[in-house]
Write a protein that holds these residues in place. Structure first.
Motif, PDB file in Angstrom:
ATOM      1  N   ASN A  36       0.815  -1.209   0.000  1.00 28.16           N
ATOM      2  CA  ASN A  36       0.000   0.000   0.000  1.00 28.16           C
ATOM      3  C   ASN A  36       0.852   1.265   0.000  1.00 28.16           C
ATOM      4  N   ARG A  37       2.062   1.158   0.531  1.00 25.47           N
ATOM      5  CA  ARG A  37       2.947   2.332   0.531  1.00 25.47           C
ATOM      6  C   ARG A  37       3.553   2.582  -0.833  1.00 25.47           C
ATOM      7  N   TYR A  38       3.953   1.529  -1.536  1.00 29.53           N
ATOM      8  CA  TYR A  38       4.716   1.705  -2.779  1.00 29.53           C
ATOM      9  C   TYR A  38       3.957   1.320  -4.049  1.00 29.53           C
ATOM     10  N   GLY A  39       2.894   0.540  -3.933  1.00 30.61           N
ATOM     11  CA  GLY A  39       2.183   0.134  -5.140  1.00 30.61           C
ATOM     12  C   GLY A  39       0.691   0.220  -5.020  1.00 30.61           C
ATOM     13  N   GLY A  40       0.191   0.866  -3.973  1.00 31.09           N
ATOM     14  CA  GLY A  40      -1.233   0.916  -3.713  1.00 31.09           C
ATOM     15  C   GLY A  40      -1.971   1.920  -4.563  1.00 31.09           C
ATOM     16  N   LEU A  41      -3.234   2.103  -4.203  1.00 31.79           N
ATOM     17  CA  LEU A  41      -4.111   2.965  -4.983  1.00 31.79           C
ATOM     18  C   LEU A  41      -3.709   4.427  -4.888  1.00 31.79           C
ATOM     19  N   ARG A  42      -3.293   4.856  -3.691  1.00 29.04           N
ATOM     20  CA  ARG A  42      -2.936   6.271  -3.485  1.00 29.04           C
ATOM     21  C   ARG A  42      -1.451   6.365  -3.151  1.00 29.04           C
ATOM     22  N   CYS A  43      -0.667   6.762  -4.139  1.00 34.84           N
ATOM     23  CA  CYS A  43       0.783   6.797  -3.959  1.00 34.84           C
ATOM     24  C   CYS A  43       1.225   7.910  -3.011  1.00 34.84           C
ATOM     25  N   ASP A  44       0.332   8.889  -2.743  1.00 33.24           N
ATOM     26  CA  ASP A  44       0.685   9.987  -1.850  1.00 33.24           C
ATOM     27  C   ASP A  44       0.068   9.816  -0.468  1.00 33.24           C
ATOM     28  N   ALA A  45      -0.338   8.586  -0.126  1.00 26.06           N
ATOM     29  CA  ALA A  45      -0.995   8.344   1.158  1.00 26.06           C
ATOM     30  C   ALA A  45      -0.013   8.514   2.305  1.00 26.06           C
ATOM     31  N   SER A  46      -0.512   9.023   3.421  1.00 29.76           N
ATOM     32  CA  SER A  46       0.308   9.177   4.612  1.00 29.76           C
ATOM     33  C   SER A  46       0.483   7.823   5.294  1.00 29.76           C
ATOM     34  N   PRO A  47       1.464   7.699   6.210  1.00 29.11           N
ATOM     35  CA  PRO A  47       1.636   6.427   6.933  1.00 29.11           C
ATOM     36  C   PRO A  47       0.374   5.973   7.650  1.00 29.11           C
ATOM     37  N   ALA A  48      -0.378   6.926   8.218  1.00 30.31           N
ATOM     38  CA  ALA A  48      -1.623   6.563   8.906  1.00 30.31           C
ATOM     39  C   ALA A  48      -2.644   5.997   7.916  1.00 30.31           C
ATOM     40  N   GLU A  49      -2.748   6.607   6.730  1.00 33.78           N
ATOM     41  CA  GLU A  49      -3.688   6.115   5.720  1.00 33.78           C
ATOM     42  C   GLU A  49      -3.270   4.743   5.205  1.00 33.78           C
ATOM     43  N   VAL A  50      -1.976   4.535   5.066  1.00 33.13           N
ATOM     44  CA  VAL A  50      -1.480   3.220   4.645  1.00 33.13           C
ATOM     45  C   VAL A  50      -1.849   2.161   5.670  1.00 33.13           C
ATOM     46  N   ALA A  51      -1.681   2.479   6.954  1.00 34.38           N
ATOM     47  CA  ALA A  51      -2.022   1.533   8.014  1.00 34.38           C
ATOM     48  C   ALA A  51      -3.516   1.252   8.040  1.00 34.38           C
ATOM     49  N   ILE A  52      -4.334   2.297   7.877  1.00 35.79           N
ATOM     50  CA  ILE A  52      -5.786   2.123   7.883  1.00 35.79           C
ATOM     51  C   ILE A  52      -6.219   1.256   6.703  1.00 35.79           C
TER      52      ILE A  52
END
Length: 294
Positions: A64-80
């Motif tokens: 989710n951090r490197y290949g997910g839907l939102r490449c500009d997601a914050s760490p909190a959004e990646v965790a969620i």
């Protein structure tokens, strides 16, 4: 304007969830049908199972951090996002395992938890990949605006129109996709085991699930290539699409099971049950395959 933007955002979120559900099944259905994985759920040591869950969550965070839907997601959004995907994976695994007769009230809680945990980890990864990679607007950012379909995809005619050669082409692609998915599990003993252990209500549930999945993929998930179908969402078009897709899946399932000798010396009711069980995988192929193969 703000209201319309919010409505589009909610609609986009629903599409992402639907796409994730379908992606989870696309990439993990053979494992959900595999009894060795069922056995691993209650034979695996709890420490290994916990490490498996933690390793999967770590993979989800990385993806989710490197290949997910939102490449500009914050760490909190990646965790969620990762937690949500694991939750969806658990929900999908629970429903499918119950339909397949692998979860009952008579089982000890440790076996139930083990089976769900073992299966849901792979499903969760499929949810993540499906959400990010199979969408018609993948990684484009949530701008609040829907992508316009290309000229080649912008037709809004009825599903499998009888005009011209469209119906023959769509039937051919749907059949190829159905064979591609169903042939992975058709030769296995699990199809017969599930078929003989399923009651009529669960078989009806599998049939309804199959048609629901086909409808979601073709009309509501915003998959790549789905724009050519989703432009026309009338009741008649959606119902005909679901019925025709499922009919193709059942014919392909029956044919493959016969080829592999699964109908030999078997009663008609068991043959029908086997066809319905395999029809879940075949429907995924007939609908998603139609979008991915063309």
């Amino acid at each position: 304007m703000n209201r319309n933007r919010q409505e589009r955002s909610v609609g986009r979120s629903v599409q992402e969830y639907l796409r994730g559900i379908v992606g989870g099944l696309l990439f993990s259905l053979p494992l959900l049908y595999t009894m060795e994985v069922w056995w691993a759920g209650y034979t695996m040591h709890p420490v290994r199972l916990l490490l498996y869950v933690l390793a999967t969550f770590t993979l989800l965070l990385g993806y989710n951090r490197y290949g997910g839907l939102r490449c500009d997601a914050s760490p909190a959004e990646v965790a969620i996002d990762s937690v949500e995907e694991m939750g969806i994976g658990i929900a999908i695994s629970t429903v499918v395992l119950w339909l397949l007769g692998q979860l009952t009230f008579s089982l000890p809680i440790s076996e139930v938890v083990g089976k769900i945990a073992t299966e849901s980890m792979t499903v969760a990864i499929g949810v993540s990949v499906g959400t990010a990679q199979l969408g018609g607007d993948s990684k484009s950012g949530d701008t609040g605006m829907e992508n316009e379909p290309s000229q080649a995809q912008s037709h809004s005619g009825p599903f499998l129109s009888l005009e011209g050669s469209d119906i023959s082409g769509q039937l051919a692609i749907a059949t190829c996709g159905s064979v591609l998915f169903a042939a992975n599990v058709a030769p296995t003993e699990e199809i017969f085991i599930i078929a003989t252990q399923s009651n009529p209500y669960k078989l009806i549930g599998m049939a309804l699930l199959s048609m629901l999945l086909g409808t979601i993929i073709l009309f509501y998930s915003n998959f790549n290539g789905a724009q050519s179908f989703s432009q026309s969402r009338g009741i008649k078009n959606v119902l005909s699409g679901a019925v025709i897709t499922y009919a193709i899946a059942l014919v392909v399932s029956a044919a493959i099971l016969w080829v592999f000798g699964r109908f030999d010396d078997t009663s008609a009711i068991v043959c029908l049950s086997e066809t319905i069980v395999l029809g879940v995988a075949a429907t995924l192929g007939a609908s998603a395959g139609r979008l991915l193969l063309q």
